[in-house]
Design a protein around this motif. Structure first.
Motif, PDB file in Angstrom:
ATOM      1  N   MET A  91       0.816  -1.209   0.000  1.00 24.05           N
ATOM      2  CA  MET A  91       0.000   0.000   0.000  1.00 24.05           C
ATOM      3  C   MET A  91       0.852   1.263   0.000  1.00 24.05           C
ATOM      4  SD  MET A  91      -3.382   0.334   2.295  1.00 24.05           S
ATOM      5  CE  MET A  91      -4.686   1.454   1.796  1.00 24.05           C
ATOM      6  N   GLU A  92       1.913   1.251   0.794  1.00 22.31           N
ATOM      7  CA  GLU A  92       2.764   2.437   0.916  1.00 22.31           C
ATOM      8  C   GLU A  92       3.521   2.734  -0.375  1.00 22.31           C
ATOM      9  OE1 GLU A  92       5.155   1.458   4.251  1.00 22.31           O
ATOM     10  OE2 GLU A  92       3.537   1.755   5.707  1.00 22.31           O
ATOM     11  N   ARG A  93       3.844   1.703  -1.145  1.00 24.04           N
ATOM     12  CA  ARG A  93       4.625   1.897  -2.366  1.00 24.04           C
ATOM     13  C   ARG A  93       3.774   2.309  -3.567  1.00 24.04           C
ATOM     14  NH1 ARG A  93       9.313  -2.788  -2.712  1.00 24.04           N
ATOM     15  NH2 ARG A  93      10.401  -2.245  -0.787  1.00 24.04           N
ATOM     16  N   SER A  94       2.466   2.269  -3.421  1.00 26.00           N
ATOM     17  CA  SER A  94       1.580   2.601  -4.537  1.00 26.00           C
ATOM     18  C   SER A  94       1.678   4.083  -4.885  1.00 26.00           C
ATOM     19  CB  SER A  94       0.137   2.245  -4.166  1.00 26.00           C
ATOM     20  OG  SER A  94      -0.706   2.335  -5.282  1.00 26.00           O
ATOM     21  N   CYS A  95       1.642   4.386  -6.178  1.00 22.82           N
ATOM     22  CA  CYS A  95       1.781   5.761  -6.668  1.00 22.82           C
ATOM     23  C   CYS A  95       0.488   6.548  -6.531  1.00 22.82           C
ATOM     24  CB  CYS A  95       2.176   5.751  -8.147  1.00 22.82           C
ATOM     25  SG  CYS A  95       3.883   5.396  -8.440  1.00 22.82           S
ATOM     26  N   ASN A  96       0.367   7.336  -5.511  1.00 22.22           N
ATOM     27  CA  ASN A  96      -0.733   8.303  -5.339  1.00 22.22           C
ATOM     28  C   ASN A  96      -2.124   7.689  -5.185  1.00 22.22           C
ATOM     29  OD1 ASN A  96       1.154  10.419  -5.641  1.00 22.22           O
ATOM     30  ND2 ASN A  96       0.978  10.257  -7.869  1.00 22.22           N
ATOM     31  N   ILE A  97      -2.389   6.582  -5.851  1.00 19.55           N
ATOM     32  CA  ILE A  97      -3.717   5.976  -5.752  1.00 19.55           C
ATOM     33  C   ILE A  97      -3.596   4.500  -5.372  1.00 19.55           C
ATOM     34  CG2 ILE A  97      -4.650   7.554  -7.476  1.00 19.55           C
ATOM     35  CD1 ILE A  97      -4.754   5.232  -9.436  1.00 19.55           C
ATOM     36  N   VAL A  98      -4.690   3.961  -4.827  1.00 18.74           N
ATOM     37  CA  VAL A  98      -4.787   2.535  -4.505  1.00 18.74           C
ATOM     38  C   VAL A  98      -6.125   2.047  -5.033  1.00 18.74           C
ATOM     39  CG1 VAL A  98      -4.943   0.812  -2.670  1.00 18.74           C
ATOM     40  CG2 VAL A  98      -3.365   2.741  -2.423  1.00 18.74           C
ATOM     41  N   LEU A  99      -6.106   0.953  -5.776  1.00 21.61           N
ATOM     42  CA  LEU A  99      -7.336   0.362  -6.301  1.00 21.61           C
ATOM     43  C   LEU A  99      -7.848  -0.671  -5.304  1.00 21.61           C
ATOM     44  CD1 LEU A  99      -6.213  -0.272 -10.006  1.00 21.61           C
ATOM     45  CD2 LEU A  99      -7.263   1.786  -9.027  1.00 21.61           C
ATOM     46  N   ILE A 100      -9.127  -0.583  -4.957  1.00 18.20           N
ATOM     47  CA  ILE A 100      -9.689  -1.500  -3.968  1.00 18.20           C
ATOM     48  C   ILE A 100     -11.018  -2.068  -4.438  1.00 18.20           C
ATOM     49  CG2 ILE A 100     -10.699  -1.610  -1.639  1.00 18.20           C
ATOM     50  CD1 ILE A 100      -8.476   0.039  -0.624  1.00 18.20           C
ATOM     51  N   LYS A 101     -11.196  -3.346  -4.175  1.00 17.37           N
ATOM     52  CA  LYS A 101     -12.384  -4.079  -4.595  1.00 17.37           C
ATOM     53  C   LYS A 101     -13.571  -3.698  -3.716  1.00 17.37           C
ATOM     54  CE  LYS A 101     -13.860  -8.898  -5.137  1.00 17.37           C
ATOM     55  NZ  LYS A 101     -13.442 -10.297  -4.951  1.00 17.37           N
ATOM     56  N   THR A 102     -14.331  -2.710  -4.154  1.00 16.04           N
ATOM     57  CA  THR A 102     -15.517  -2.273  -3.429  1.00 16.04           C
ATOM     58  C   THR A 102     -16.332  -1.343  -4.315  1.00 16.04           C
ATOM     59  OG1 THR A 102     -16.337  -1.295  -1.369  1.00 16.04           O
ATOM     60  CG2 THR A 102     -14.432  -0.240  -2.369  1.00 16.04           C
ATOM     61  N   PHE A 103     -17.462  -0.849  -3.781  1.00 13.28           N
ATOM     62  CA  PHE A 103     -18.314   0.098  -4.486  1.00 13.28           C
ATOM     63  C   PHE A 103     -18.403   1.390  -3.692  1.00 13.28           C
ATOM     64  CE2 PHE A 103     -20.193  -3.939  -5.949  1.00 13.28           C
ATOM     65  CZ  PHE A 103     -20.231  -3.709  -7.316  1.00 13.28           C
ATOM     66  N   ARG A 104     -18.370   2.521  -4.381  1.00 15.79           N
ATOM     67  CA  ARG A 104     -18.608   3.785  -3.689  1.00 15.79           C
ATOM     68  C   ARG A 104     -20.069   3.875  -3.248  1.00 15.79           C
ATOM     69  NH1 ARG A 104     -15.667   8.128  -2.811  1.00 15.79           N
ATOM     70  NH2 ARG A 104     -13.956   7.431  -4.136  1.00 15.79           N
ATOM     71  N   THR A 105     -20.961   3.225  -3.962  1.00 14.75           N
ATOM     72  CA  THR A 105     -22.374   3.215  -3.595  1.00 14.75           C
ATOM     73  C   THR A 105     -22.569   2.686  -2.179  1.00 14.75           C
ATOM     74  OG1 THR A 105     -22.974   2.814  -5.900  1.00 14.75           O
ATOM     75  CG2 THR A 105     -24.662   2.357  -4.246  1.00 14.75           C
ATOM     76  N   ILE A 106     -21.764   1.703  -1.788  1.00 16.84           N
ATOM     77  CA  ILE A 106     -21.898   1.071  -0.479  1.00 16.84           C
ATOM     78  C   ILE A 106     -20.972   1.698   0.558  1.00 16.84           C
ATOM     79  CG2 ILE A 106     -21.622  -1.092   0.800  1.00 16.84           C
ATOM     80  CD1 ILE A 106     -22.295  -2.588  -1.742  1.00 16.84           C
ATOM     81  N   GLU A 107     -19.753   1.993   0.164  1.00 15.52           N
ATOM     82  CA  GLU A 107     -18.725   2.342   1.155  1.00 15.52           C
ATOM     83  C   GLU A 107     -18.087   3.716   0.933  1.00 15.52           C
ATOM     84  OE1 GLU A 107     -16.910  -1.744   2.657  1.00 15.52           O
ATOM     85  OE2 GLU A 107     -16.550  -1.474   0.524  1.00 15.52           O
ATOM     86  N   ASP A 108     -18.877   4.662   0.476  1.00 18.78           N
ATOM     87  CA  ASP A 108     -18.351   5.980   0.140  1.00 18.78           C
ATOM     88  C   ASP A 108     -17.630   6.643   1.324  1.00 18.78           C
ATOM     89  OD1 ASP A 108     -18.094   8.179  -1.768  1.00 18.78           O
ATOM     90  OD2 ASP A 108     -19.436   9.259  -0.435  1.00 18.78           O
ATOM     91  N   LYS A 109     -18.260   6.651   2.509  1.00 18.76           N
ATOM     92  CA  LYS A 109     -17.651   7.344   3.646  1.00 18.76           C
ATOM     93  C   LYS A 109     -16.365   6.663   4.102  1.00 18.76           C
ATOM     94  CE  LYS A 109     -20.414   5.125   7.311  1.00 18.76           C
ATOM     95  NZ  LYS A 109     -21.378   5.379   8.419  1.00 18.76           N
ATOM     96  N   TYR A 110     -16.303   5.327   3.974  1.00 20.99           N
ATOM     97  CA  TYR A 110     -15.090   4.618   4.364  1.00 20.99           C
ATOM     98  C   TYR A 110     -13.951   4.908   3.390  1.00 20.99           C
ATOM     99  CZ  TYR A 110     -18.527   1.990   7.070  1.00 20.99           C
ATOM    100  OH  TYR A 110     -19.550   1.631   7.906  1.00 20.99           O
ATOM    101  N   ILE A 111     -14.301   4.984   2.100  1.00 23.82           N
ATOM    102  CA  ILE A 111     -13.305   5.274   1.073  1.00 23.82           C
ATOM    103  C   ILE A 111     -12.694   6.652   1.309  1.00 23.82           C
ATOM    104  CG2 ILE A 111     -13.002   5.741  -1.400  1.00 23.82           C
ATOM    105  CD1 ILE A 111     -15.182   3.594  -1.896  1.00 23.82           C
ATOM    106  N   ASN A 112     -13.534   7.642   1.554  1.00 20.83           N
ATOM    107  CA  ASN A 112     -13.046   9.002   1.803  1.00 20.83           C
ATOM    108  C   ASN A 112     -12.191   9.064   3.065  1.00 20.83           C
ATOM    109  OD1 ASN A 112     -14.455   9.871  -0.456  1.00 20.83           O
ATOM    110  ND2 ASN A 112     -16.262  10.451   0.715  1.00 20.83           N
ATOM    111  N   TYR A 113     -12.628   8.353   4.092  1.00 20.49           N
ATOM    112  CA  TYR A 113     -11.921   8.346   5.371  1.00 20.49           C
ATOM    113  C   TYR A 113     -10.519   7.739   5.216  1.00 20.49           C
ATOM    114  CZ  TYR A 113     -11.108   7.299  10.334  1.00 20.49           C
ATOM    115  OH  TYR A 113     -10.598   7.221  11.589  1.00 20.49           O
ATOM    116  N   LEU A 114     -10.458   6.587   4.533  1.00 23.81           N
ATOM    117  CA  LEU A 114      -9.176   5.922   4.349  1.00 23.81           C
ATOM    118  C   LEU A 114      -8.241   6.754   3.473  1.00 23.81           C
ATOM    119  CD1 LEU A 114      -7.462   3.435   4.949  1.00 23.81           C
ATOM    120  CD2 LEU A 114      -8.422   2.361   2.910  1.00 23.81           C
ATOM    121  N   SER A 115      -8.788   7.447   2.492  1.00 29.06           N
ATOM    122  CA  SER A 115      -7.974   8.301   1.623  1.00 29.06           C
ATOM    123  C   SER A 115      -7.218   9.349   2.435  1.00 29.06           C
ATOM    124  CB  SER A 115      -8.841   8.999   0.578  1.00 29.06           C
ATOM    125  OG  SER A 115      -9.400   8.075  -0.328  1.00 29.06           O
ATOM    126  N   VAL A 116      -7.912   9.925   3.419  1.00 28.05           N
ATOM    127  CA  VAL A 116      -7.285  10.928   4.287  1.00 28.05           C
ATOM    128  C   VAL A 116      -6.202  10.294   5.140  1.00 28.05           C
ATOM    129  CG1 VAL A 116      -7.677  12.517   6.205  1.00 28.05           C
ATOM    130  CG2 VAL A 116      -9.333  12.401   4.342  1.00 28.05           C
TER     131      VAL A 116
END
Length: 311
Positions: A91-116
């Protein structure tokens, strides 16, 4: 550990030779190749980590915002220590973005939280579910064909969690008490030679009879879940309950499962009116995901294209 390190070093050197020739515009790697990002970086090739399995977003979200809390939450989701280290490194070596198996429809707040928290953009790629081509358990589908609509429950605890003897007992008795049809996938750790009959309560298979089917190891999960006779499934309980498409079997204060609670929840989902509500919400969510799926796929492509242009 030294043998594992040597294997990684050998793989890294071989990969370096491979990358030199085609010089790709982008490298996508998973948990098993964290070293691939370093090799790509040495050739000025952007590398992006893709998580190949569902991410433990709810567990992370429940923790405070400090980095050590995030690490603690991530660690708790992986059983093997070496795998933990590779997960964080990847995860730390990934360039600026990380691709994750999920939907924003279901987990939008978690995605935003983890991004921060990780200071990288988390990009959902959808479910990435493939239709099974293995017909080894085709008889299970034929068994489902004979059952009434939404009358069976699918029980699976994933490929990385193995039930203890006590948990197997409680789940078995819970299924028996529920009196509903069920398919139960039972898995044992690699190397443990245990017969299913020996792990289950005495005469359990005889008592449930035609009402239940038990599979060891692998199951045609996608086919089972989309079959009209499947009325429920215990999977990622906290998340599905939050979005209204499931009910969690609550453990006691010591983290133990109890047969009565298992039977009660199964009854709510499959037999009682609660099941109709859950299935209606699941149908609505499925339609939302279908509509948004193509949009998210386009979004992933755009993110990767932009990343390549920056190099």
């Amino acid at each position: 550990m030294s043998t594992l390190k040597t294997a990684f070093e050998m793989a890294s050197h071989s990969f370096d030779d491979i990358v030199k020739t085609p010089k790709p515009d982008l490298l996508i790697y998973d948990l098993n190749q964290p070293w691939a990002a370093a090799v790509a970086s040495s050739h000025n090739i952007p590398a992006v980590h893709q998580s190949g399995k569902e991410f433990p977003f709810p567990e992370i979200y429940l923790h405070e915002h400090e980095g050590n809390k995030l690490r603690e939450a991530l660690h708790s989701s992986v059983n093997d220590v070496k795998e933990e280290d590779r997960f964080h490194e990847a995860m730390e070596r990934s360039c600026n973005i990380v691709l994750i198996k999920t939907f924003r429809t279901i987990e939008d707040k978690y995605i935003n939280y983890l991004s921060v928290l990780v200071e990288k953009k988390i990009v959902p790629v959808g479910p990435l579910v493939q239709d099974a081509v293995n017909d080894e358990h085709e008889e299970i589908i034929k068994w489902l064909d004979k059952k009434d609509e939404a009358s069976a429950i699918f029980v699976s605890f994933g490929s990385e969690y193995f039930l203890s003897k006590e948990e197997i007992e409680e789940v078995a008795h819970g299924l028996e008490l529920s009196k509903v049809n069920f398919i139960w996938v039972v898995r044992f750790p690699v190397g443990e030679k245990i017969k299913i009959e020996e792990a289950l309560p005495e005469r359990f298979l005889e008592r449930v009879g035609e009402r239940g089917r038990i599979l060891e190891g692998w199951s045609p999960q996608a086919k089972i879940l989309r079959h009209p006779s499947t009325g429920g499934f215990p999977l990622n309980a906290r998340m599905v309950e939050e979005v209204g498409v499931g009910i969690e079997v609550v453990r006691d204060k010591n983290g133990r499962l109890h047969r009565e609670e298992i039977a009660k929840v199964i009854g709510k989902v499959v037999v009682e009116n609660g099941g109709e509500i859950v299935r209606r919400k699941a149908s609505e969510l499925r339609e939302k995901i279908r509509i948004k799926g193509e949009e998210e796929t386009v979004g992933v492509v755009e993110e990767l294209v932009q990343l390549c242009r920056k190099v």
